[in-house]
Design an enzyme around this catalytic site. Structure first.
Site, short mmCIF file in Angstrom:
data_model
loop_
_atom_site.label_atom_id
_atom_site.label_comp_id
_atom_site.label_asym_id
_atom_site.label_seq_id
_atom_site.Cartn_x
_atom_site.Cartn_y
_atom_site.Cartn_z
N GLY A 31 -2.15 15.71 -10.13
CA GLY A 31 -0.92 15.62 -9.36
C GLY A 31 -0.28 14.27 -9.58
O GLY A 31 -0.39 13.67 -10.65
N HIS A 115 -9.88 7.97 -2.32
CA HIS A 115 -9.82 7.85 -0.86
C HIS A 115 -11.19 8.26 -0.36
O HIS A 115 -11.80 9.21 -0.87
CB HIS A 115 -8.74 8.77 -0.30
CG HIS A 115 -8.45 8.58 1.17
ND1 HIS A 115 -8.54 7.36 1.80
CD2 HIS A 115 -8.08 9.48 2.12
CE1 HIS A 115 -8.22 7.51 3.08
NE2 HIS A 115 -7.95 8.78 3.29
N SER A 259 20.73 -13.46 9.39
CA SER A 259 21.69 -14.16 10.24
C SER A 259 21.01 -14.57 11.53
O SER A 259 19.96 -14.04 11.90
CB SER A 259 22.88 -13.26 10.55
OG SER A 259 22.49 -12.21 11.43
#
Length: 331
Positions: A31, A115, A259
């Site tokens: 995949g 995993h 900012s």
């Protein structure tokens, strides 16, 4: 001066790939991650084959063949391999493992994962005469591939659950180097920390961010803001700060690049958005295995809740607005 120490960070110069010389890596699961890692390893000089299910039922066979890989049934690939690198989705791993992998493993092989879910929670119990390791790049397959092609890499981690050979860590690191992670850095950790840290990240960071975006969009639209403006503020705006924060850190971003209005907003109102008590609760549930149990149960039932949420979200006002927004303003 800050004297705190980081864990050992492994980079290219720390890793010897000779341990992979003459060895065959069988990637099981072609995949997103499977394709990226297979192609990176091949371009790093590693002999890679792909194990796939029945060709008539799995498009991955044809995709891997089109990419120039030798493709075999999973059983054949395991028999031919020295290292079996499993890149299937977590809940899908146990049936494939016990049907096509377990009985074909032999002493001295290495079983590798991206995993630690299946090993940590015991849905896969490898034989005791093989090395069991883990390597995971900290990002999706396409990013892992693109970073490699660009001459860089993506941060990753390695782990060892069984070290029969005495060289398990060296093997995991060699895989990490072949995929490109040690170009920027890879760290060693336990299967538990990798698995539960990943599960926690996906619930809180990914889940929290996406739900924050959805909620912000819905509130703005409900209060009369144009959908295009609400979508830009809720989704697109985050792009403008993530790379900056990653590059220079939060404080430098806030004091030097944002900012003063933004800085005040972050420090004054940001904490009100976060429910730390609930985040702690999710962490404890993750460590207790509650998330893993719920996900395994959901998968075993055919993912009814997940499928319903997919349909609901796909049809939502925000998703429909997003399609139009991307057409008009670009990706």
């Amino acid at each position: 001066m800050d004297t705190r120490e980081f864990e050992k960070i492994y980079r290219d110069e720390d890793v010897d790939m000779q341990i992979l010389n003459g060895k065959v890596v069988a990637v099981i699961g072609y995949g997103s991650q499977g394709r990226a890692q297979s192609m990176n390893m091949r371009e790093s000089g590693v002999q890679v084959i792909v194990g796939a299910g029945d060709r008539k039922r799995h498009s991955s066979w044809d995709k891997a063949t089109a990419d120039g890989f030798e493709v075999y049934t999973i059983e054949e690939a395991v028999k031919k391999a020295d290292i079996v690198h499993i890149l299937l989705q977590d809940p899908a791993q146990p049936p494939v493992y016990y049907e096509s992998i377990h009985q074909h493993l032999r002493a001295g092989q290495t079983l590798s994962f991206a995993h630690g879910f299946a090993v940590l929670y015991g849905t896969i119990r490898p034989p005791e005469d093989i090395d069991v390791v883990l390597f995971v790049p900290n990002g999706p397959g396409p990013v892992t591939r693109q970073k490699y092609k660009d001459g860089s890499g993506i941060w990753g981690c390695v782990s060892v659950d069984q070290d029969v050979s005495g060289n398990a860590l060296e093997t995991a690191l060699a895989i990490a180097k072949a995929v490109g992670s040690t170009r920027v850095g890879a760290v060693a950790m336990t299967f538990q920390h990798e698995t539960e840290g990943d599960n926690y990240e996906e619930q809180v960071l990914y889940g929290g961010t996406i739900h924050l975006m959805r909620t912000m969009y819905n509130i703005m639209v409900k209060n009369g803001y144009p959908r295009s403006f609400a979508y830009a503020k809720a989704i697109r705006s985050i792009r403008s700060i993530i790379d900056d924060i990653d590059e220079v850190g939060i404080e430098t971003y806030l004091t030097s690049r944002a900012s003063r209005t933004c800085e005040f907003a972050v420090r004054h109102s940001g904490p009100r958005v976060i429910n730390e008590e609930e985040m702690e609760k999710i962490f404890k549930e993750t460590e207790a295995g509650i998330f893993a149990r719920n996900w395994l149960q959901e998968f075993s039932l055919g993912m009814p809740t997940l499928n319903r949420m997919r349909r609901t979200w796909t049809e939502s006002d925000m998703e429909q607005t997003g399609k139009i927004w991307r057409e008009k303003f670009g990706k």
